[in-house]
Structures are given as C-alpha cells and as structure tokens.
Scaffold this motif. Structure first.
Motif, PDB file in Angstrom:
ATOM      1  N   ILE A 162      41.312  83.606 -16.332  1.00 26.06           N
ATOM      2  CA  ILE A 162      41.862  82.474 -16.841  1.00 26.06           C
ATOM      3  C   ILE A 162      40.430  81.261 -16.849  1.00 26.06           C
ATOM      4  CG2 ILE A 162      43.499  81.468 -15.789  1.00 26.06           C
ATOM      5  CD1 ILE A 162      43.394  80.561 -18.976  1.00 26.06           C
ATOM      6  N   ARG A 163      40.342  81.770 -15.376  1.00 23.38           N
ATOM      7  CA  ARG A 163      39.360  80.088 -14.388  1.00 23.38           C
ATOM      8  C   ARG A 163      38.082  80.444 -15.826  1.00 23.38           C
ATOM      9  NH1 ARG A 163      40.049  76.626 -10.274  1.00 23.38           N
ATOM     10  NH2 ARG A 163      42.476  76.785  -9.804  1.00 23.38           N
ATOM     11  N   LEU A 164      37.112  82.202 -15.991  1.00 20.11           N
ATOM     12  CA  LEU A 164      36.586  81.859 -16.402  1.00 20.11           C
ATOM     13  C   LEU A 164      36.057  81.250 -17.829  1.00 20.11           C
ATOM     14  CD1 LEU A 164      33.269  84.056 -16.778  1.00 20.11           C
ATOM     15  CD2 LEU A 164      35.254  85.722 -18.157  1.00 20.11           C
ATOM     16  N   PHE A 165      37.519  81.727 -18.289  1.00 14.90           N
ATOM     17  CA  PHE A 165      37.699  81.024 -19.750  1.00 14.90           C
ATOM     18  C   PHE A 165      37.661  79.417 -19.988  1.00 14.90           C
ATOM     19  CE2 PHE A 165      39.084  84.918 -20.174  1.00 14.90           C
ATOM     20  CZ  PHE A 165      38.403  85.718 -21.824  1.00 14.90           C
ATOM     21  N   ASP A 166      38.439  79.046 -19.480  1.00 18.93           N
ATOM     22  CA  ASP A 166      38.357  77.585 -18.930  1.00 18.93           C
ATOM     23  C   ASP A 166      36.602  77.067 -18.655  1.00 18.93           C
ATOM     24  OD1 ASP A 166      39.650  74.964 -18.143  1.00 18.93           O
ATOM     25  OD2 ASP A 166      38.901  74.882 -16.617  1.00 18.93           O
ATOM     26  N   SER A 167      35.940  78.038 -17.940  1.00 21.58           N
ATOM     27  CA  SER A 167      34.476  77.517 -16.939  1.00 21.58           C
ATOM     28  C   SER A 167      33.518  77.384 -18.313  1.00 21.58           C
ATOM     29  CB  SER A 167      34.169  78.150 -16.234  1.00 21.58           C
ATOM     30  OG  SER A 167      34.410  78.784 -15.778  1.00 21.58           O
ATOM     31  N   LEU A 168      34.384  78.865 -19.449  1.00 22.19           N
ATOM     32  CA  LEU A 168      32.724  78.468 -20.461  1.00 22.19           C
ATOM     33  C   LEU A 168      33.175  77.276 -20.944  1.00 22.19           C
ATOM     34  CD1 LEU A 168      33.338  82.639 -21.066  1.00 22.19           C
ATOM     35  CD2 LEU A 168      31.335  81.327 -20.609  1.00 22.19           C
ATOM     36  N   ALA A 169      34.473  76.428 -21.202  1.00 23.55           N
ATOM     37  CA  ALA A 169      34.837  75.968 -22.287  1.00 23.55           C
ATOM     38  C   ALA A 169      34.096  74.372 -21.801  1.00 23.55           C
ATOM     39  CB  ALA A 169      35.964  75.906 -22.341  1.00 23.55           C
ATOM     40  N   ALA A 170      33.403  74.377 -20.940  1.00 21.26           N
ATOM     41  CA  ALA A 170      32.658  73.150 -20.588  1.00 21.26           C
ATOM     42  C   ALA A 170      31.117  73.823 -19.978  1.00 21.26           C
ATOM     43  CB  ALA A 170      33.209  73.160 -18.712  1.00 21.26           C
ATOM     44  N   SER A 171      30.740  74.724 -20.768  1.00 23.99           N
ATOM     45  CA  SER A 171      29.707  75.065 -20.679  1.00 23.99           C
ATOM     46  C   SER A 171      28.730  75.063 -21.957  1.00 23.99           C
ATOM     47  CB  SER A 171      29.361  76.729 -21.215  1.00 23.99           C
ATOM     48  OG  SER A 171      27.963  77.526 -21.539  1.00 23.99           O
ATOM     49  N   PRO A 172      27.414  74.413 -21.892  1.00 23.33           N
ATOM     50  CA  PRO A 172      26.042  73.648 -21.992  1.00 23.33           C
ATOM     51  C   PRO A 172      26.329  74.824 -23.627  1.00 23.33           C
ATOM     52  CG  PRO A 172      25.560  74.505 -21.305  1.00 23.33           C
ATOM     53  CD  PRO A 172      26.670  74.738 -20.264  1.00 23.33           C
ATOM     54  N   ASN A 173      26.740  75.489 -23.485  1.00 21.55           N
ATOM     55  CA  ASN A 173      25.970  76.603 -24.854  1.00 21.55           C
ATOM     56  C   ASN A 173      27.589  77.032 -25.582  1.00 21.55           C
ATOM     57  OD1 ASN A 173      23.277  76.947 -24.349  1.00 21.55           O
ATOM     58  ND2 ASN A 173      23.998  78.170 -22.488  1.00 21.55           N
ATOM     59  N   ALA A 174      28.253  76.049 -25.348  1.00 23.06           N
ATOM     60  CA  ALA A 174      29.555  76.695 -25.485  1.00 23.06           C
ATOM     61  C   ALA A 174      29.580  76.878 -27.446  1.00 23.06           C
ATOM     62  CB  ALA A 174      30.671  75.985 -25.363  1.00 23.06           C
ATOM     63  N   VAL A 175      29.775  76.552 -28.350  1.00 20.10           N
ATOM     64  CA  VAL A 175      29.683  76.614 -29.880  1.00 20.10           C
ATOM     65  C   VAL A 175      30.612  76.740 -30.683  1.00 20.10           C
ATOM     66  CG1 VAL A 175      27.144  76.977 -30.064  1.00 20.10           C
ATOM     67  CG2 VAL A 175      28.672  78.795 -30.897  1.00 20.10           C
ATOM     68  N   GLY A 176      30.388  75.625 -31.536  1.00 18.36           N
ATOM     69  CA  GLY A 176      32.025  75.829 -32.328  1.00 18.36           C
ATOM     70  C   GLY A 176      31.604  76.275 -34.125  1.00 18.36           C
ATOM     71  N   VAL A 177      32.224  76.069 -35.116  1.00 19.25           N
ATOM     72  CA  VAL A 177      32.300  76.136 -36.035  1.00 19.25           C
ATOM     73  C   VAL A 177      31.104  75.519 -36.333  1.00 19.25           C
ATOM     74  CG1 VAL A 177      33.037  77.252 -38.554  1.00 19.25           C
ATOM     75  CG2 VAL A 177      34.149  77.874 -36.447  1.00 19.25           C
ATOM     76  N   PRO A 178      30.553  75.780 -37.641  1.00 16.34           N
ATOM     77  CA  PRO A 178      29.448  74.179 -38.251  1.00 16.34           C
ATOM     78  C   PRO A 178      30.732  73.664 -39.303  1.00 16.34           C
ATOM     79  CG  PRO A 178      28.603  76.565 -38.500  1.00 16.34           C
ATOM     80  CD  PRO A 178      29.612  77.409 -38.170  1.00 16.34           C
ATOM     81  N   LYS A 179      30.568  72.090 -38.973  1.00 15.62           N
ATOM     82  CA  LYS A 179      30.948  71.561 -39.541  1.00 15.62           C
ATOM     83  C   LYS A 179      30.668  70.940 -40.893  1.00 15.62           C
ATOM     84  CE  LYS A 179      31.822  68.865 -35.050  1.00 15.62           C
ATOM     85  NZ  LYS A 179      32.149  67.886 -34.914  1.00 15.62           N
ATOM     86  N   LEU A 180      31.047  71.952 -42.398  1.00 14.38           N
ATOM     87  CA  LEU A 180      30.700  72.162 -43.433  1.00 14.38           C
ATOM     88  C   LEU A 180      31.982  72.245 -43.860  1.00 14.38           C
ATOM     89  CD1 LEU A 180      27.724  74.498 -42.867  1.00 14.38           C
ATOM     90  CD2 LEU A 180      27.546  72.494 -44.319  1.00 14.38           C
ATOM     91  N   GLY A 181      31.132  71.402 -45.210  1.00 14.17           N
ATOM     92  CA  GLY A 181      32.806  71.642 -46.174  1.00 14.17           C
ATOM     93  C   GLY A 181      32.459  72.844 -46.727  1.00 14.17           C
ATOM     94  N   ILE A 182      31.936  73.864 -46.685  1.00  7.73           N
ATOM     95  CA  ILE A 182      31.012  74.644 -47.365  1.00  7.73           C
ATOM     96  C   ILE A 182      31.422  76.028 -46.660  1.00  7.73           C
ATOM     97  CG2 ILE A 182      30.018  74.137 -49.867  1.00  7.73           C
ATOM     98  CD1 ILE A 182      27.679  74.735 -48.500  1.00  7.73           C
ATOM     99  N   TRP A 183      32.006  75.557 -45.743  1.00 11.95           N
ATOM    100  CA  TRP A 183      31.796  76.719 -44.225  1.00 11.95           C
ATOM    101  C   TRP A 183      31.908  78.072 -45.159  1.00 11.95           C
ATOM    102  CZ3 TRP A 183      29.745  78.872 -40.803  1.00 11.95           C
ATOM    103  CH2 TRP A 183      30.096  79.898 -40.245  1.00 11.95           C
ATOM    104  N   ALA A 184      33.566  77.573 -46.078  1.00 10.43           N
ATOM    105  CA  ALA A 184      34.567  78.848 -46.521  1.00 10.43           C
ATOM    106  C   ALA A 184      33.476  79.918 -47.486  1.00 10.43           C
ATOM    107  CB  ALA A 184      35.345  78.394 -47.377  1.00 10.43           C
ATOM    108  N   GLU A 185      32.934  78.977 -47.905  1.00 11.52           N
ATOM    109  CA  GLU A 185      31.359  79.961 -48.685  1.00 11.52           C
ATOM    110  C   GLU A 185      30.332  80.991 -48.263  1.00 11.52           C
ATOM    111  OE1 GLU A 185      30.721  77.799 -52.208  1.00 11.52           O
ATOM    112  OE2 GLU A 185      30.226  79.508 -53.387  1.00 11.52           O
TER     113      GLU A 185
END
Lengths: 295, 447
Positions: free
Chosen positions: B373-396
């Motif tokens: 669990i500490r690995l997953f937690d520390s990954l969340a703080a990684s500068p290379n943590a990326v999320g889904v692009p915030k685009l209204g047309i993301w589904a497409e």
C-alpha cells in the motif's frame, strides 16, 4: 344514440391510443427532425446549426465505415437468412411423423433473449476454448479466431443471425399451408417434377409472404444492434463489427451528441424507406396476391 | 342501450391515466417532517459496495438531520446523465474522475466552490493529483470517494522459474521487454501458453502508453498531440509484442482469458506474468488466488528517460451533486463526511485502497492488508502521476485511441499511421467542440 354521440364515444375509445401516440411517438419524431439540425446534448438548450450535422456526417470516416459494415452484413445475412428460413419451412411442412416436434425445436432459439444469445455465442465462438473450433479441430481444421480476427467477425455474426430464423420460418409455414392443394394436385396430374411444383406453384403462391419477410429482413439487418453491441464492445476488432445503430447509440448516449445522432436516425429512416419502396417496386410483377390480379 | 355502458371503457382508461398522474403526485410530495432523505447512486457492488454502505450507515447514525439512501446503479455515469436531463437526478452520484470534464461541459453538475470554502476544504487537504482530478476550468466540481494508482504487478514464482531474480523487477521498459520474452512458453503446436507481458492485458489504459514514454495527448489547450514522437514511440513498443509473437497468436491466446473478476483472469491464472494494474488488484488476488506469489513495483520507464521513473495513472472515484438535485446542501454534508479522515479511512481501508488525503493516520497504515500500500500511496505523490485528460470529448477521443491500439495490434497500420489518423480525426472535432462551447457561453452570458 345520435350520430354525434356515437362519434364522441368512438373518439373517447381512441383517446388513450391518441394520447400515447402523440406523446410517445409523434412528438419525439417531430422533435428529432428539429434536433437533427441542432447542436444538442440533452442538458443544454438545442442551438440551431442548420445542415452542419449532416455535412459533418458525410465527411465522417467512421460514419462511412459503419455504413459499409452494415451494408456488407445485410447483403450476406439477409439472403442467407431468407434461403435458410424458406428451406427449413419447406422441410417442416413435409408430411412426416413428428413435424410438430421439429417445428417447436426450430422455433426455440428465437425465444432466447438477445443478450443471453450473445453471451452464449461468445463462448461457442471463442478462439481458444470455443466448442465450434473444437469441433473443427476434430475434423482437422484449425478454426480462426472468430471474435478477434477482423476477417471473421462479420461472418461469425451472420452464422449467429441464422440461429434466429425461427420467426421467419413460422411465417413461411403459415404461407405454405395456404397453398391450395388443388393447384399442387393439378400440377402433379400434368406431370410436374417436385422442383417444378416448388418453382411454379409453391413459390408464386407464397410470394407475398416472401416479400413481407424481405422487408422485415431489410429493416432488421440494417438496424442490427444488440448482439454485436454485447459481443464486440466498440465494434472491435478494429471496427470490423461497428454497425450503424451502434455508432448512432454511441453518439447519442456516450458522446451526448443528440443532434448528430438524430441526423443519423433520419438518414437511416430514409435509407430503409427507400429500400422498402425499391423492393416493392422491383417485386411488383412477381408477387401474386390471392383474390385475383397482382398488386 | 345503457348510456353508462357506452362510456365504461373510455372512462376506465381515463381513470387509469388519472391514477398514474395522482400516484406520481403523491410520490413526489414534499417530505414528511423528520430527517431529510437524500438519494445517492453508486456503482459499487460486492465488498466495495459493502464498504460504502458502512460509511453511509456511520453517517446516518452520526446525526439525525439527514438520511442517506444508497442505491447501487450499474453504468452510473450514463444513468446519472439521463436522470439529470430528465430533471430527476439523485442528490449525490458516484462517477469516475474521467467523466468530470464531460459532465461540466454538459452542465450536469453543481460547482462545489462555495460549499468547500464554507467547510474549509481546499487543495492542501489532498494529494495534488487527486485535487487536480476534481477541478476543471478553475472550479471544484466533485470530491474524491476513493483514489487509485497503477503499478506493475509481477508473479515472483514465474520469475524464479525462468531464473530471474524475483527481488529485482524490471526498472526500464527495455528490461521489461527482455524479461517478458524470457517468460514466453509455447506449446508443441506453436501456440502461446504463457506470456511474460502483453500491453493489451487488461486493456483498460490503451490510451495511456504514451505517458510512460513522456508523451501527452493534448497540449492542455486546443491542440491534439496524439501523433507526437513520444506517443509514436510508445505505440511502436506496444506493436513490438504482436510483431514478435504473431498478431493472430496473441489474439487467440488472449481470447482464452476469463473475465477480470474471476479465477480465470490472465494474471491470477498465471497466463501472463506481469501486468499493469491498480491498487485494487490485491483484493482480487486474495479473493481468487490467495496462493499467488506476487509483488508490485513502479511501472518501468524507457532507459533513456530516467526522468519518467515512477509514472503512474492516477484516477479517482468521485462524488458529484448533479445539477437540479433537490437537497444540495445536505448532499454536501454527506460528501464532506466521506472526505473527513474518519470517513475516508473507513472507506479506503475496507476497499483496500490508498487515501487521497494528505493527512493519513498511522493506524490506517498498520491496519491496511495490502503489503504494497505504501508504494501505491507514494506513487500518487509522484511528479509523473498522470490523470485522464480533462477534455469534454474524451469519450470519443479514447474510443479513437482504442481503435488505433487494435489496428496496430493486428499490424494493420504502423504506429505513425494509426496515430496520424487519430490526430487528423480528433483535431477538427476538438476545434468544433471548443467553438460551439464558446458560442454557447456567449449566448448564455448575462447581458
């Protein structure tokens, strides 16, 4: 009862239907024509954009892919289904013991809900463990990966479509039983072979039924949706099973492009209408209706 | 003729219609005195659903003003959208962070800025990647329910069997490919029996491979960058697998995998030795194959890009108040409770996930069953943590990327061709989307 009152009662009888029709059919239909000229995402007010949706559609590569897929599917599945259904109906019409049993058996698959059918066939067609490939392996054929190979995914759906011919068989059977025995006997007396009897007596006599099944088949195959939607998410592999109705659904409910989807709906309607008219026109001379004369 | 009889049937139909109408009125009548009842739609079933039910029960017991009614709803994002457009949304809905942009652009959510300000909730309370996931166009639209990060899960027994050191997972993409090749086993018929790694398994992040090579899918503004050199390089790496093993062989092998949540899962049934998976994987392993010998490590980075170490996909399940909800204030009370340390730790502990909050109790770590669990937690703080692009047309956009992924997997296109096609197709769509958004804003702006 006066005439006026008589009419009033009639209107009242028709009222529930009329309310249902206008609220659930006429209004949505009219609204969708309007929405097809709008940028509309359900939650925001529709904004009129003229022919933009239609222009965009005709330039949309995926739209054409789905048109092509649907056309190919219909072109293979429709004749295959019709020939299969007619053939089965003729066999089931034979006067042999146990016909009722066979008729029931062949109709049974049509009673299976579409989604269960799709899940069932996912297993039958599975490339690694599927029973179809197991059987093929027994006779020394290495079966393809039906679901994962773009070349085989559409044929797989056609095979699956034939599974559901029960309804059409039933209608053909009803038609076959209406063929007057006097005509068949007359042909027999004239020395007609079984093929000639079929070709010149049976088929002309059931031609209205064939036409009916043709038109229902056109509508059904062009709107194919449930089974591929369950079996091939996103029209995979590589959009080889992405059909028109699936793209329409995705635009409407996944991308919230209701206007675009409405435009697609109307194009589909016009296409089916035109094909129906065309088949009526082309078969005009070949369809014989009982009660004298051609239609 | 009896006059009454003439009108019996139409009268009956009218009576039915009237009853339907009246019952609708009764059902929608204002609530009786007592606690305010709010409805909450959530996607989870099984133990994940039980975890949220526990939090809801705790909340209901903690006070007597609000009563939360939890309803399990499949495909919750689509149904929430439809219910919102019909004007009868739930008060709270649990959707995915990936849906937020589309919901905002479609005006389907209530902004939470004022509520957060009143409650003293701000960015400092959350790990940045999760706070980022709930904000869009400068406003807060949701708060997390549970977060997730991804890491490489690898089968240590299978590594040992081919003479690899299970204590030394691959650190670079090159090492990953090499180890994967060593683990491949083929049957006498030439068909693959076991694979080391397949980019298509589980196939949930087909869009994300570019990020592991330093690529981006858009410039954050108005340009689609699907065919950037980094993204092409990522897809070339993806394509190297079907090229080595044969596209049809890979397809057939994969068709034999069972569902994700089943003992026939490729990783759980030891058919694939290494997979990219999220923090939840631990639960499924302990449910379906508790004897599996496994460990987790940050997903490898290209050897020439050490700056991309610890790249992870960070997504979250989020709680929103759909627009038109009847009790937004009470709904936020509940969301706030879930986002308190107590509520969040109960939920994340029962769902065996990490916490999105910056403030985590020692007890949380001590009681957490996931050894990594500490690995997953520390990954969340990684500068290379990326999320889904915030685009209204993301589904497409993601559907397009999925299709490109399939085409290169079947060797029907080169990575460059496939990604060029995606860019060509999506750029005009983005242009048009942004244009229509602007037009609408102008039209709706107060004069």
């Amino acid at each position: 009862m006066s005439k006026r009152k008589h009419n009033l009662v009639g209107y009242l009888f028709a009222l529930p239907w009329f309310i249902g029709f206008s609220v659930f059919l006429a209004y949505p239909l009219a609204a969708s024509i309007y929405f097809s000229f709008c940028d509309y995402s359900v939650l925001k007010k529709p904004v009129f954009i003229g022919l933009d949706n239609y222009r965009e559609l005709f330039a949309d590569e995926v739209f054409w892919i789905t048109v092509k897929n649907t056309a190919i599917y219909a072109a293979i599945s429709l004749p295959a289904g019709m020939v299969m259904a007619l053939g089965l109906a003729m066999l089931l019409n034979a006067k042999v013991p146990g016909t009722t049993f066979f008729r029931t058996v062949f109709f049974l698959p049509s009673l299976v809900p579409m989604v269960s059918l799709a899940v069932l066939w996912l297993w039958i067609l599975n490339g690694e463990h599927g029973i179809l490939n197991e059987v093929l392996r027994m006779v020394g054929i290495q079966g393809p990966n039906w679901l994962g190979d773009p070349a085989w995914s559409k044929p797989a759906l056609v095979v699956l479509g034939v599974w559901g011919v029960g309804n059409a068989v039933l209608i053909y059977l009803a038609g076959l039983q209406d063929v007057p025995t006097s005509l068949v006997e007359a042909a027999e007396l004239d020395g007609a072979s079984p093929w000639q009897k079929t070709r010149h007596v049976t088929i002309p006599m059931i031609s209205p039924v064939i036409l009916f099944n043709l038109i229902m088949g056109i509508i059904g195959t062009l709107q194919v949706f449930t089974v591929p939607y369950v079996m091939f998410p996103g029209g995979s592999p590589a959009r080889s099973t992405y059909f028109y109705a699936m793209y329409l659904f995705d635009n409407a409910f996944l991308y919230n492009k209701m206007g675009y989807a409405s435009a697609m709906g109307w194009i589909m309607f016009l296409a089916i209408f035109a094909l129906t008219m065309l088949s009526l026109k082309l078969t005009e001379k070949h369809v014989h209706y009982g009660g004298g004369g051609t239609a | 003729m009896n006059r009454l009889a003439d009108f019996a049937l139409p009268g009956f139909f009218l009576a039915v219609l009237a009853t339907v109408w009246a019952s609708e009125r009764v059902v929608r009548e204002d609530q009786p005195p007592g606690p305010v009842r709010i409805t909450y739609w959530e996607k989870w079933t099984g133990f994940e659903g039980d975890a949220m039910r526990k939090v809801v029960d705790d909340f209901n017991k903690s006070q007597d003003r609000i009563f939360v009614q939890l309803l399990t709803v499949s495909n919750v994002q689509n149904k929430t959208m439809l219910a919102t457009s019909a004007g009868i949304p739930p008060d709270v809905a649990g959707i995915f962070s990936a849906n937020v942009a589309q919901f905002v652009d479609d005006r389907a959510v209530t902004p939470l800025d004022d509520f957060c300000r009143e409650a003293g909730i701000g960015p400092e309370d959350y790990k940045p990647v999760y706070w980022n996931a709930v904000t869009y166009r400068g406003h807060v639209w949701a708060l997390p329910s549970t977060p997730a990060t991804t890491a490489l899960h690898y089968n240590t027994a299978m590594m040992r069997r081919v003479g690899l050191d299970p204590g030394r997972p691959p650190r670079t993409i090159e090492e990953l490919s090499e180890m994967a090749d060593r683990m491949v086993q083929k049957g006498p018929d030439g068909r693959i029996r076991v694979a080391g790694f397949l980019p298509a398994e589980p196939g949930w992040w087909n869009w994300a491979w570019g990020y592991f090579f330093g690529g981006k899918l858009w410039d954050g503004n108005d340009r689609i960058t699907a065919n950037s050199p980094e993204n092409v390089r990522a897809f070339e790496w993806v394509q190297s697998f079907p090229k080595k093993y044969g596209p049809n062989e890979v397809q057939t092998f994969r068709s034999g995998f069972g569902n994700f949540s089943s003992p026939q899962n490729a990783f759980m049934s030891e058919k694939v030795a290494m997979v990219l998976q999220g923090v939840w994987m631990y639960n499924f392993i302990s449910m379906y194959n508790p004897k599996l010998e496994w460990a987790a490590a940050p997903f490898p980075h290209p050897a020439d890009r050490p700056d991309l170490a610890r790249t992870t996909i960070a997504e979250a399940d989020v709680l929103i108040i759909p627009r038109g909800a009847k009790h937004p204030r009470e709904a936020f009370e509940f969301i706030r409770y879930v986002n308190s340390r107590k509520g969040m730790e109960t939920l994340c502990l029962l769902q065996r996930k990490n916490s999105p909050l910056t403030d985590v109790s020692e007890e949380f770590w001590r009681r957490h069953p996931n050894p990594h669990i500490r690995l997953f937690d520390s990954l969340a703080a990684s500068p290379n943590a990326v999320g889904v692009p915030k685009l209204g047309i993301w589904a497409e956009y993601s559907a397009e990327l999925n299709n490109a992924f399939e085409e290169i997997g079947l060797l029907r296109k080169t990575p460059k061709e496939a990604l060029d096609a995606v860019t060509e197709r999506m750029q005009p769509k983005l242009d048009q989307y942004l244009k229509r958004l602007r037009l609408r804003e102008q039209a709706e702006a107060p004069r």
